[in-house]
Structure formats: C-alpha cells, structure tokens
Design a protein around this motif. Structure first.
Motif, PDB file in Angstrom:
ATOM      1  N   ASP A   1       0.913  -1.124  -0.012  1.00 44.53           N
ATOM      2  CA  ASP A   1       0.046   0.196   0.177  1.00 44.53           C
ATOM      3  C   ASP A   1       0.591   1.494   0.277  1.00 44.53           C
ATOM      4  OD1 ASP A   1       0.499   1.675   3.041  1.00 44.53           O
ATOM      5  OD2 ASP A   1      -0.372  -0.984   3.261  1.00 44.53           O
ATOM      6  N   LYS A   2       0.342   2.521  -0.493  1.00 48.94           N
ATOM      7  CA  LYS A   2       1.165   3.277  -0.488  1.00 48.94           C
ATOM      8  C   LYS A   2       1.778   4.185   0.735  1.00 48.94           C
ATOM      9  CE  LYS A   2      -2.970   6.060   0.002  1.00 48.94           C
ATOM     10  NZ  LYS A   2      -4.430   7.661  -0.590  1.00 48.94           N
ATOM     11  N   TRP A   3       0.694   3.948   2.366  1.00 42.16           N
ATOM     12  CA  TRP A   3       1.724   4.382   3.205  1.00 42.16           C
ATOM     13  C   TRP A   3       2.998   3.389   3.060  1.00 42.16           C
ATOM     14  CZ3 TRP A   3      -0.746   8.312   4.455  1.00 42.16           C
ATOM     15  CH2 TRP A   3      -1.465   8.671   4.460  1.00 42.16           C
ATOM     16  N   ASN A   4       3.029   1.737   2.981  1.00 40.20           N
ATOM     17  CA  ASN A   4       4.327   1.739   3.058  1.00 40.20           C
ATOM     18  C   ASN A   4       4.997   1.574   2.399  1.00 40.20           C
ATOM     19  OD1 ASN A   4       5.849  -1.310   2.123  1.00 40.20           O
ATOM     20  ND2 ASN A   4       6.268  -1.075   4.371  1.00 40.20           N
ATOM     21  N   ARG A   5       5.209   2.510   0.854  1.00 44.97           N
ATOM     22  CA  ARG A   5       6.050   2.541   0.069  1.00 44.97           C
ATOM     23  C   ARG A   5       6.013   3.766   0.276  1.00 44.97           C
ATOM     24  NH1 ARG A   5       1.667   2.547  -3.320  1.00 44.97           N
ATOM     25  NH2 ARG A   5       2.857   3.309  -4.991  1.00 44.97           N
ATOM     26  N   ALA A   6       5.127   5.360   1.074  1.00 43.64           N
ATOM     27  CA  ALA A   6       6.008   6.357   0.677  1.00 43.64           C
ATOM     28  C   ALA A   6       7.500   6.202   2.399  1.00 43.64           C
ATOM     29  CB  ALA A   6       4.946   6.841   1.403  1.00 43.64           C
TER      30      ALA A   6
END
Length: 413
Positions: free
Chosen positions: A53-58
């Motif tokens: 998910d985007k939070w993990n990647r960010a």
C-alpha cells in the motif's frame, strides 16, 4: 543554507537499488538540498494495484532518502503516460517551490530529448499528418507517435529511442514543463544496468517488474530479493508480508467480471480509453476468460496494448469514468492538491516553503483539510479514498475506511 528542491515522479513499487542509484545520482547532478517525490497511490500507471500500500511505500521511500512523499491522485496515476505526466508536473509546478525535476531515461542527452519533446508539445502540422496516417493503419498511439517522430527528426528520433518506456515518460515530462511554461529545470538520469521491463538482475540492480515477479511467483522470494533492494526496503517488505497480502490485478477478477456483466455496452464505453467497439470486445472476451490475465490477452491487440486494457479494467473496478477524466485532466482550470504521505525534518521544511510560496491546498488531516477544497477537488479526493478502499478490499479488509483517518507518517532520522 539556501534550499534547492528536487522533484521526482515515482511509483516505488517497490523501492529498489536502481531507485537508490537514481536518487543519489539526481542529488549529485542537480546539487539540490531537499527532495520531494510525487508517488502514485493505490493503482499505478501500467494498470495494476501496487504490490504494497501507498503508506508502506511512502515510509520506505523516506527511510531510503526522500524527504517528502506526496500522493499523485488516482485521476492521474492510472492513466496514459500523457495524463500521468501532466498530473505530476502540474502538481509539482503548482507548489512554486520545486527547482529541478530528475527522471530516469534511456538517454541522458537533454538537448536531443528536448528537441523531440518540442515537436510533441507544439504539434506542427507535418507531425500531426504523419501521426494521423500511422494511426489509420491500426497502430497503437504510442507506436504511431514513435514512427511519426522518427520521420520528422530521423537522426535525433532514433538516437533517443522514442519507444522505450523511460523515454516515453521523459518526453511527456518535458512536454508538460514546456506547455505549463514551468521554471523547473529538467535533469535526465541515464538508466543503469537493466531495462524497464527486464526480467533479470545485474550487479544488484533489477527492474521493479522483475522484483514483483520474484515476490509473486517464488516461494523463496526473501533470499532472492535481499541483494536487489536496500536493507530498509527488505525489512519493510518482510514485515508487510506478515500483516497483509501483496496485491495484483488478478485479485479483482470477480469485481471486473461483474461490472462487465451488469453493464450495457454503452455504459462500458463511458470508461476512459474504451473506444472503437472495445466495449463489445470486452463483453465477448469475458466468455473465454476466467482470469484477468486471460481477459487482457483476449482483448489486447496491436492497436490496443495490454497496458491500456489493464488500465480500463482498473477504471471498471474503481468506477472512474470519462466524465472524471474530463473534469480532472481536460479542464485545465482544475487545480490538484497536495496529499502528504510521509516526511522527515527536511520534508517539513519543504512543506513550510510551499506554504510560503504557493496557494496549493495541502492535505494532512483530511477531516480538517478537505473543508478548504473546492467541490471538484473533493470529488477528486473521494476517488483517491475509494481507490484505497478497493485496494484494501482484497488485501486487508480491516483497513477499509482507514485512508480517511490516516495522518502523514513522520520518519524521525
């Protein structure tokens, strides 16, 4: 110290050694002191949900050296190279704070890239005539454009290999910098070791495609992955794997099939890129398909590449229509916002600089921040939130609705 901000357009799906090389080389070449990455959220440009998910990647990106990560809205992230690049460049330009834009390219010759991009940006009649003729033969738009450009500027066109993935995006970035009359300085960084789609590694460098294939297809992925990504990326992916599943478009076959079955051809044609009878082809192809991969293979052709079909299927899953594209892309009066995902101390300095230089709406606490948005911006944000919920529907249903409540992640160095 004078702040000089470097912008990067990314997906970080996942953040690998090639990305780290690109980041370090970009900082060195540009001389910038701060970095902001505008990163795709839940669904990506090639028409697929992100692996994590985007939070993990960010958060992983900030731990690897990016100072601030903001989200590229779904309205742009799951689109053709032209719309994808427009959304990213328009947003970075509207901050009135970014000094340089670094991007990967198979050619780092900015003069030659700029010459090709100038044709694309200005669209002279002789170019449009060649493009029209190639399209009439049944070629896809990217291939028709490649041939038209190679005809118009044969020596330069062939030397930058217009049809290669990184160069396609590089030319779109340059086009929009030109059309938006941006002061952002382009900084091309030559891709190293392996190609965009290469399914092999070399000296610790591998494409994100290869890495995703390893994770999705090999039970021993941890051992193979470790030398291909920075240590922090490995630790984040390893931790993530124990909390929720990795994602791919195959997970959404039932949603996509249901949408095709319940919709009339006219309703299907309301999705972006569904033209020239593709709606009928989708309906008939479903009868012979029991997987997303099978459906994409059935529908795609020389004129309709698989990435275009995959994006259509993503739009069907998220219910994103032509009307939305017209509102958020074709209407150039629409102003994107800045959704913060993750930052460090330098990232906070970038945020403060943007607040002092620009009127762009910065979203941190959505309950409070969205009250500042115009109605069309709220509509765009709701598309992002829906895309995130649909993303989590297949990987971690307990997180449905969490995107609205999630605050930007501060990474304390």
């Amino acid at each position: 110290m004078l702040m000089k901000i470097l912008g990067i357009v990314a997906e970080y799906n996942p953040f690998h050694n090639g990305h780290l090389y690109h980041l370090e080389k970009s900082k060195e070449t540009s001389g910038c002191s701060h970095t902001i990455a505008i990163m795709s959220g839940s669904f990506l440009q090639r028409g697929e949900p992100a692996l994590t998910d985007k939070w993990n990647r960010a958060e992983t990106a900030v731990k690897n050296g990016i100072d601030l990560v903001v989200e590229l809205p779904y309205a742009y992230s799951c689109q053709s190279a032209e719309i994808f690049a427009y959304g990213a460049i328009r947003t970075l330009n509207d901050t009135k704070s970014v000094n340089c834009l670094a991007f990967g390219s198979e050619s780092a010759d900015i003069s030659k890239l700029s010459l090709v991009a100038d044709i694309i940006a200005k669209e002279p009649e002789y170019y449009k005539d060649k493009l029209r003729k190639h399209l009439q033969t049944g070629l896809s738009f990217p291939k028709a454009r490649e041939l038209a450009l190679n005809f118009c500027i044969p020596n330069v066109g062939e030397s930058v290999v217009i049809g290669l993935p990184n160069n396609i995006l590089a030319l779109e970035y340059l086009k929009w910098l030109s059309r938006l009359e941006s002061n952002i300085e382009p900084v091309p960084i030559e891709r190293t070791k392996v190609g965009y789609h290469s399914d092999f590694s070399l000296d610790g460098i591998a494409s994100a495609t290869h890495i995703r294939n390893i994770i999705n297809q090999n039970d021993q992925w941890r051992e193979i992955l470790k030398p291909l990504v920075p240590q922090v990326t490995y630790e984040e992916i390893e931790s993530y794997s124990h909390k929720q599943g990795f994602n791919n478009l195959e997970n959404y076959f039932d949603i996509i099939a249901s949408e095709i079955l319940r919709s009339s051809p006219r309703e299907i044609s309301a999705y972006p890129d569904v033209t020239e009878g593709l709606e009928n082809r989708l309906v008939s192809s479903l009868k012979n398909s029991s997987t997303v991969a099978g459906l994409v293979e059935e529908v795609s052709s020389k004129r309709y590449p698989s990435t275009r079909i995959s994006r259509i299927l993503c739009h069907m899953a998220t219910h994103f229509t032509d009307e939305d594209t017209a509102l958020f892309y074709k209407d150039k009066s629409f102003s994107p916002y800045l959704r913060l995902l993750a930052f460090n101390t330098k990232g906070r300095e970038i945020i403060n600089a943007i607040k002092g230089n620009s009127e762009i709406k910065i979203l941190d606490n959505l309950g409070r921040s969205q009250k500042k948005l115009k109605p069309n911006q709220v509509r765009c944000l709701k598309k992002d939130l829906a895309a995130s919920d649909i993303y989590f529907l297949k990987t971690n249903p307990q997180k449905i609705g969490s995107d609205y409540l999630k605050k930007p992640i501060y990474v304390n160095e």
